[in-house]
Design an enzyme around this catalytic site. Structure first.
Site, mmCIF file in Angstrom:
data_model
loop_
_atom_site.group_PDB
_atom_site.id
_atom_site.type_symbol
_atom_site.label_atom_id
_atom_site.label_comp_id
_atom_site.label_asym_id
_atom_site.label_seq_id
_atom_site.Cartn_x
_atom_site.Cartn_y
_atom_site.Cartn_z
ATOM 1 N N ALA A 58 4.968 -8.795 1.553
ATOM 2 C CA ALA A 58 5.664 -7.907 0.618
ATOM 3 C C ALA A 58 7.067 -8.412 0.304
ATOM 4 C CB ALA A 58 5.705 -6.476 1.143
ATOM 5 N N ASP A 63 3.501 -3.477 13.138
ATOM 6 C CA ASP A 63 3.221 -2.747 11.895
ATOM 7 C C ASP A 63 1.920 -1.951 12.065
ATOM 8 O OD1 ASP A 63 3.665 -1.848 9.290
ATOM 9 O OD2 ASP A 63 2.660 -3.564 8.365
ATOM 10 N N ILE A 71 0.815 -1.204 0.000
ATOM 11 C CA ILE A 71 0.000 0.000 0.000
ATOM 12 C C ILE A 71 0.861 1.271 0.000
ATOM 13 C CG2 ILE A 71 -0.219 0.315 2.499
ATOM 14 C CD1 ILE A 71 -3.260 0.720 1.997
#
Length: 380
Positions: free
Chosen positions: A217, A271, A139
């Site tokens: 990711a 996170d 994102i």
């Protein structure tokens, strides 16, 4: 000087009963049987609670309704710290997500000021990007992803005392740059990467020492012939990794697998975003220009892409015990001792021992945070 008494003490290795912790100013000066305490020493009874080292969050984008990217200020860091205390987190790395140079410079300046005002709350800044791979951006804002140039490399190295971690994609960065960052004292992390196994291993050789939000990711192990970045982490004996244990980012079985392979190099991270610790009334927030919805504890954009988490460290500890099946002692180490080691701060933080900073958390038997101490002072 005072003593904490009537507790079960987890010193980072063992659960100990009938022991007291003596604190003077911001340090632990003694651990001794309660029966041997000087009668004149002031005492604070913990009424049978569990006493552990305070948690250390290596990746915190925001919490308590704020995002560091949105307002790079002392006030934002204060809000994050106050929110953290409710979940047992006594130290954290404020994390700036992929940003323009001016914001990165401001984040360094603000963090430096905050570190000078409040020792041991913030060991340093985490710059997550912008030197990552566009194909694994998640994102993060695509327009800000770019190569690391010489002026910013020089700036980062000159400010290594403030910058704890830089997350980058090793395949998109020169090994010379990685070596310079490491030599300056910055923990270089691999994240938002499309690295092959060989790319990742080359990054480790150059100085990458951490994997940011393991599994997420980054290239997975596709089959027996394609180990990917995840396989490279598992095939290395020195690299640490952070893992988000919220039930959304990583399957419980993969958390168990990572722990089985990495053991004391696996660190719990949140996170976290504005949603963490903000209460149910916060249903959406901005993530670097992208609206993110909060649905049943899950943070997603309109495409369903995860945008950070609403996780707190104490919730992560509970998940490690109740969902993943790890012993409580190991879950606590993943939240305190192992992050301290990853930052080379275990001589001061991460465990309860004589000479270490009195950053502590008091927990009920149900793993509810009853109190925290930061620099030897009760905060809640």
């Amino acid at each position: 000087m005072f003593a904490l008494t009537h507790c079960t003490l987890f010193d980072g290795e063992h659960m100990l009963d009938h022991q007291s912790v003596v604190i003077e100013q911001d340090r632990i000066v003694a651990i001794q049987p309660e029966a041997t305490l000087d009668a004149s020493l002031p005492r604070h009874s913990l009424s049978g609670a569990l006493l552990s080292a305070g948690f250390i969050d290596l990746q915190l984008n925001g919490c308590g309704g704020v995002m560091f990217n949105d307002d790079i200020s002392i006030q934002t860091l204060d809000t994050m710290h106050r929110t953290n205390l409710r979940s047992g987190t006594t130290s954290f790395l404020p994390t700036l997500i992929t940003s323009p140079d001016r914001d990165m410079r401001q984040a360094v300046s603000v963090t430096q000021d905050y570190m000078a005002r409040h020792r041991h709350r913030v060991p340093g800044l985490h710059l997550e990007g912008p030197y990552t791979n566009l194909t694994r951006k998640g994102i993060h804002p695509a327009a800000q992803i770019r190569p690391l140039d010489e002026p910013m490399l020089d700036f980062l190295c000159r400010n290594a005392a403030v910058i704890a971690t830089v997350t980058l994609a090793p395949e998109c960065n020169s090994p010379v740059h990685i070596r310079r960052l490491k030599a300056a004292g910055i923990l270089v992390a691999m994240g938002h990467t499309a690295a092959s196994y060989d790319d990742a291993m080359a990054g480790f050789d150059a100085g990458v020492g951490f994997a940011t939000h393991l599994y997420n990711a980054m290239t997975p192990t596709l089959n027996g012939r394609e180990p990917g970045a995840v396989g490279a982490v598992f095939d290395n004996d020195t690299v640490y990794a952070g893992i988000i244990v919220d039930g959304f980012h990583v399957h419980d079985a993969n958390v168990r697998l990572a722990h089985r392979v990495l053991g004391p190099r696996l660190c719990l991270v949140t996170d976290a975003t504005a949603a963490a610790g903000a209460g149910p009334e916060l249903t959406r927030f901005d993530f670097c220009g992208t609206p993110v919805l909060v649905r049943d504890g899950r943070c997603v954009d309109r495409h369903g892409t995860l945008g950070g988490s609403a996780l707190t460290m104490i919730a992560g500890v509970k998940n490690l015990v109740e969902r993943v099946g790890l012993p409580l002692e190991e879950a606590l180490r993943m939240a305190s001792l192992y992050p301290a080691r990853a930052l080379n701060l275990d001589h001061e933080l991460g465990a309860i021992a004589v000479g270490k900073v009195a950053n502590l958390v008091v927990l009920s038997r149900q793993l509810e945070v009853k109190a925290t101490l930061v620099n030897g002072r009760f905060s809640t």
